[in-house]
Motif scaffolding. Sequence first.
Motif, PDB file in Angstrom:
ATOM      1  N   LEU A 127       0.846  -1.184   0.000  1.00 18.39           N
ATOM      2  CA  LEU A 127       0.000   0.000   0.000  1.00 18.39           C
ATOM      3  C   LEU A 127       0.881   1.234   0.000  1.00 18.39           C
ATOM      4  O   LEU A 127       1.796   1.352   0.824  1.00 18.39           O
ATOM      5  CB  LEU A 127      -0.925  -0.015   1.214  1.00 18.39           C
ATOM      6  CG  LEU A 127      -1.741  -1.297   1.403  1.00 18.39           C
ATOM      7  CD1 LEU A 127      -2.675  -1.155   2.595  1.00 18.39           C
ATOM      8  CD2 LEU A 127      -2.519  -1.654   0.134  1.00 18.39           C
ATOM      9  N   GLY A 128       0.582   2.157  -0.907  1.00 16.34           N
ATOM     10  CA  GLY A 128       1.425   3.323  -1.073  1.00 16.34           C
ATOM     11  C   GLY A 128       1.490   4.230   0.134  1.00 16.34           C
ATOM     12  O   GLY A 128       2.393   5.057   0.252  1.00 16.34           O
ATOM     13  N   LYS A 129       0.560   4.061   1.074  1.00 17.37           N
ATOM     14  CA  LYS A 129       0.581   4.881   2.289  1.00 17.37           C
ATOM     15  C   LYS A 129       1.703   4.472   3.236  1.00 17.37           C
ATOM     16  O   LYS A 129       2.091   5.249   4.112  1.00 17.37           O
ATOM     17  CB  LYS A 129      -0.765   4.772   3.021  1.00 17.37           C
ATOM     18  CG  LYS A 129      -1.029   3.412   3.651  1.00 17.37           C
ATOM     19  CD  LYS A 129      -2.315   3.385   4.452  1.00 17.37           C
ATOM     20  CE  LYS A 129      -2.475   2.053   5.195  1.00 17.37           C
ATOM     21  NZ  LYS A 129      -3.713   2.024   6.011  1.00 17.37           N
ATOM     22  N   ASN A 130       2.213   3.231   3.077  1.00 20.67           N
ATOM     23  CA  ASN A 130       3.282   2.737   3.948  1.00 20.67           C
ATOM     24  C   ASN A 130       4.099   1.694   3.198  1.00 20.67           C
ATOM     25  O   ASN A 130       3.845   0.494   3.301  1.00 20.67           O
ATOM     26  CB  ASN A 130       2.721   2.144   5.232  1.00 20.67           C
ATOM     27  CG  ASN A 130       3.820   1.650   6.169  1.00 20.67           C
ATOM     28  OD1 ASN A 130       5.005   1.895   5.943  1.00 20.67           O
ATOM     29  ND2 ASN A 130       3.437   0.933   7.215  1.00 20.67           N
ATOM     30  N   THR A 131       5.061   2.166   2.436  1.00 23.90           N
ATOM     31  CA  THR A 131       5.843   1.262   1.594  1.00 23.90           C
ATOM     32  C   THR A 131       6.947   0.546   2.353  1.00 23.90           C
ATOM     33  O   THR A 131       7.750  -0.173   1.762  1.00 23.90           O
ATOM     34  CB  THR A 131       6.439   2.036   0.410  1.00 23.90           C
ATOM     35  OG1 THR A 131       7.190   3.149   0.911  1.00 23.90           O
ATOM     36  CG2 THR A 131       5.337   2.533  -0.519  1.00 23.90           C
ATOM     37  N   ALA A 132       6.984   0.704   3.678  1.00 21.98           N
ATOM     38  CA  ALA A 132       7.917  -0.060   4.506  1.00 21.98           C
ATOM     39  C   ALA A 132       7.395  -1.464   4.801  1.00 21.98           C
ATOM     40  O   ALA A 132       8.117  -2.285   5.366  1.00 21.98           O
ATOM     41  CB  ALA A 132       8.188   0.668   5.817  1.00 21.98           C
ATOM     42  N   LYS A 133       6.131  -1.724   4.430  1.00 25.44           N
ATOM     43  CA  LYS A 133       5.498  -3.010   4.725  1.00 25.44           C
ATOM     44  C   LYS A 133       4.874  -3.594   3.459  1.00 25.44           C
ATOM     45  O   LYS A 133       4.482  -2.869   2.543  1.00 25.44           O
ATOM     46  CB  LYS A 133       4.379  -2.833   5.763  1.00 25.44           C
ATOM     47  CG  LYS A 133       4.805  -2.199   7.081  1.00 25.44           C
ATOM     48  CD  LYS A 133       5.521  -3.195   7.983  1.00 25.44           C
ATOM     49  CE  LYS A 133       5.800  -2.585   9.353  1.00 25.44           C
ATOM     50  NZ  LYS A 133       6.478  -3.541  10.252  1.00 25.44           N
ATOM     51  N   VAL A 134       4.768  -4.919   3.430  1.00 19.81           N
ATOM     52  CA  VAL A 134       3.986  -5.614   2.421  1.00 19.81           C
ATOM     53  C   VAL A 134       2.931  -6.445   3.140  1.00 19.81           C
ATOM     54  O   VAL A 134       3.208  -7.075   4.164  1.00 19.81           O
ATOM     55  CB  VAL A 134       4.861  -6.504   1.508  1.00 19.81           C
ATOM     56  CG1 VAL A 134       5.602  -7.579   2.288  1.00 19.81           C
ATOM     57  CG2 VAL A 134       4.029  -7.138   0.394  1.00 19.81           C
ATOM     58  N   GLN A 135       1.709  -6.418   2.624  1.00 21.46           N
ATOM     59  CA  GLN A 135       0.627  -7.220   3.203  1.00 21.46           C
ATOM     60  C   GLN A 135       0.537  -8.562   2.491  1.00 21.46           C
ATOM     61  O   GLN A 135       0.545  -8.632   1.267  1.00 21.46           O
ATOM     62  CB  GLN A 135      -0.708  -6.499   3.092  1.00 21.46           C
ATOM     63  CG  GLN A 135      -1.852  -7.299   3.702  1.00 21.46           C
ATOM     64  CD  GLN A 135      -3.176  -6.551   3.649  1.00 21.46           C
ATOM     65  OE1 GLN A 135      -3.415  -5.643   4.416  1.00 21.46           O
ATOM     66  NE2 GLN A 135      -4.034  -6.948   2.730  1.00 21.46           N
ATOM     67  N   ILE A 136       0.451  -9.618   3.293  1.00 15.11           N
ATOM     68  CA  ILE A 136       0.332 -10.998   2.822  1.00 15.11           C
ATOM     69  C   ILE A 136      -1.069 -11.486   3.164  1.00 15.11           C
ATOM     70  O   ILE A 136      -1.619 -11.147   4.207  1.00 15.11           O
ATOM     71  CB  ILE A 136       1.391 -11.874   3.532  1.00 15.11           C
ATOM     72  CG1 ILE A 136       2.815 -11.446   3.130  1.00 15.11           C
ATOM     73  CG2 ILE A 136       1.164 -13.349   3.270  1.00 15.11           C
ATOM     74  CD1 ILE A 136       3.879 -11.936   4.075  1.00 15.11           C
ATOM     75  N   ASN A 137      -1.651 -12.290   2.271  1.00 12.19           N
ATOM     76  CA  ASN A 137      -3.015 -12.761   2.529  1.00 12.19           C
ATOM     77  C   ASN A 137      -3.317 -13.970   1.650  1.00 12.19           C
ATOM     78  O   ASN A 137      -2.685 -14.170   0.607  1.00 12.19           O
ATOM     79  CB  ASN A 137      -4.016 -11.638   2.227  1.00 12.19           C
ATOM     80  CG  ASN A 137      -5.382 -11.872   2.841  1.00 12.19           C
ATOM     81  OD1 ASN A 137      -5.578 -12.762   3.662  1.00 12.19           O
ATOM     82  ND2 ASN A 137      -6.351 -11.066   2.440  1.00 12.19           N
ATOM     83  N   GLN A 138      -4.287 -14.766   2.081  1.00  9.04           N
ATOM     84  CA  GLN A 138      -4.823 -15.851   1.248  1.00  9.04           C
ATOM     85  C   GLN A 138      -6.356 -15.812   1.319  1.00  9.04           C
ATOM     86  O   GLN A 138      -6.919 -15.418   2.349  1.00  9.04           O
ATOM     87  CB  GLN A 138      -4.416 -17.251   1.700  1.00  9.04           C
ATOM     88  CG  GLN A 138      -2.979 -17.488   1.985  1.00  9.04           C
ATOM     89  CD  GLN A 138      -2.690 -17.246   3.429  1.00  9.04           C
ATOM     90  OE1 GLN A 138      -1.869 -16.401   3.773  1.00  9.04           O
ATOM     91  NE2 GLN A 138      -3.367 -17.959   4.321  1.00  9.04           N
ATOM     92  N   TYR A 139      -6.978 -16.251   0.235  1.00 12.13           N
ATOM     93  CA  TYR A 139      -8.421 -16.494   0.210  1.00 12.13           C
ATOM     94  C   TYR A 139      -8.659 -17.932  -0.200  1.00 12.13           C
ATOM     95  O   TYR A 139      -8.018 -18.443  -1.129  1.00 12.13           O
ATOM     96  CB  TYR A 139      -9.120 -15.567  -0.788  1.00 12.13           C
ATOM     97  CG  TYR A 139      -9.522 -14.250  -0.180  1.00 12.13           C
ATOM     98  CD1 TYR A 139     -10.848 -13.955   0.085  1.00 12.13           C
ATOM     99  CD2 TYR A 139      -8.563 -13.304   0.146  1.00 12.13           C
ATOM    100  CE1 TYR A 139     -11.217 -12.760   0.660  1.00 12.13           C
ATOM    101  CE2 TYR A 139      -8.914 -12.101   0.717  1.00 12.13           C
ATOM    102  CZ  TYR A 139     -10.245 -11.831   0.973  1.00 12.13           C
ATOM    103  OH  TYR A 139     -10.595 -10.644   1.551  1.00 12.13           O
ATOM    104  N   VAL A 140      -9.574 -18.600   0.496  1.00 10.19           N
ATOM    105  CA  VAL A 140      -9.969 -19.969   0.169  1.00 10.19           C
ATOM    106  C   VAL A 140     -11.484 -19.990   0.082  1.00 10.19           C
ATOM    107  O   VAL A 140     -12.175 -19.683   1.061  1.00 10.19           O
ATOM    108  CB  VAL A 140      -9.480 -20.970   1.234  1.00 10.19           C
ATOM    109  CG1 VAL A 140      -9.950 -22.378   0.888  1.00 10.19           C
ATOM    110  CG2 VAL A 140      -7.965 -20.924   1.362  1.00 10.19           C
ATOM    111  N   SER A 141     -11.993 -20.306  -1.102  1.00 11.74           N
ATOM    112  CA  SER A 141     -13.447 -20.305  -1.338  1.00 11.74           C
ATOM    113  C   SER A 141     -14.081 -18.997  -0.850  1.00 11.74           C
ATOM    114  O   SER A 141     -15.092 -18.996  -0.150  1.00 11.74           O
ATOM    115  CB  SER A 141     -14.114 -21.516  -0.674  1.00 11.74           C
ATOM    116  OG  SER A 141     -13.644 -22.712  -1.252  1.00 11.74           O
ATOM    117  N   ALA A 142     -13.435 -17.883  -1.212  1.00 14.67           N
ATOM    118  CA  ALA A 142     -13.895 -16.515  -0.937  1.00 14.67           C
ATOM    119  C   ALA A 142     -13.763 -16.101   0.525  1.00 14.67           C
ATOM    120  O   ALA A 142     -14.195 -15.013   0.893  1.00 14.67           O
ATOM    121  CB  ALA A 142     -15.321 -16.301  -1.413  1.00 14.67           C
TER     122      ALA A 142
END
Length: 260
Positions: free
Chosen positions: A140-155
């Motif tokens: 997210l450009g508001k805080n480029t010191a971090k990357v967000q990780i995520n998963q979706y399974v069946s929505a």
Amino acid sequence: MRSPRPHRLALLTLFTVGLSGSALAEGTGSATSFLDNFDTLDTSVWYVSDGWNNGAHQNCTWSKNQVRVENGIAELTFQEGKLGERNYTCGEIQTRKRFGYGTYEARIKTADGSGLNSAFFTYIGPADKKPHDEIDFEVLGKNTAKVQINQYVSAKGGNEKLADVPGGANQGFNDYAFVWEKERIRYYVNGELVHEVTDPAKIPTNPQKIFFSLWGTDTLTDWMGTFAYKGPATMQIDRIAFTAPGGDCQFAESVACRTN
């Protein structure tokens, strides 16, 4: 952190409009290893999103004019300009084929600016006659010191984690990788393990397409920050690799050299 996925859920219907029937039908099986250093934009490999947006939350229209390859770098741009229902245009590419278990690696320099999202992810959904499964890296450009990780399974999501990007994701190229196996997913930033998932309920099972996108929002302020246009923004992609399980690693710094 709130679950920030209306933009991906919108793909379930909008892909049907945005992609032709033949494009949707391509690549129904899991693909083999490949490496793209972006000497050109190979349209037999990549579909360029063009002419639609993913819903009311997205303040830009996907445009092929915001995607180019120059000097071995793929560039996705976000800039002011009326197109369709939006006052800004943005860039996205997606593979035509689907990929299953294996190692996914991208070398990226992200955009900055509150309200912008530079994303490297895999996705499949109902438009492909499959459940909504997804694996994400999003800066997210508001805080480029971090990357967000995520998963979706069946929505079902809600698996967000933040990992540090030393020096800033927008200040130079960084390596983002995940190793997707039946029993676990391991996430890496610059070759360092930053997160591991072993809960079967949080591990997707369906082969997915690989996406890169740069987009913005006026409405998802809690997640992406308040949008304030300060001129054109660019996300750069130096390399993308998928290495099938047990396959030879494809470049010297590859996580697959250690994990396969």
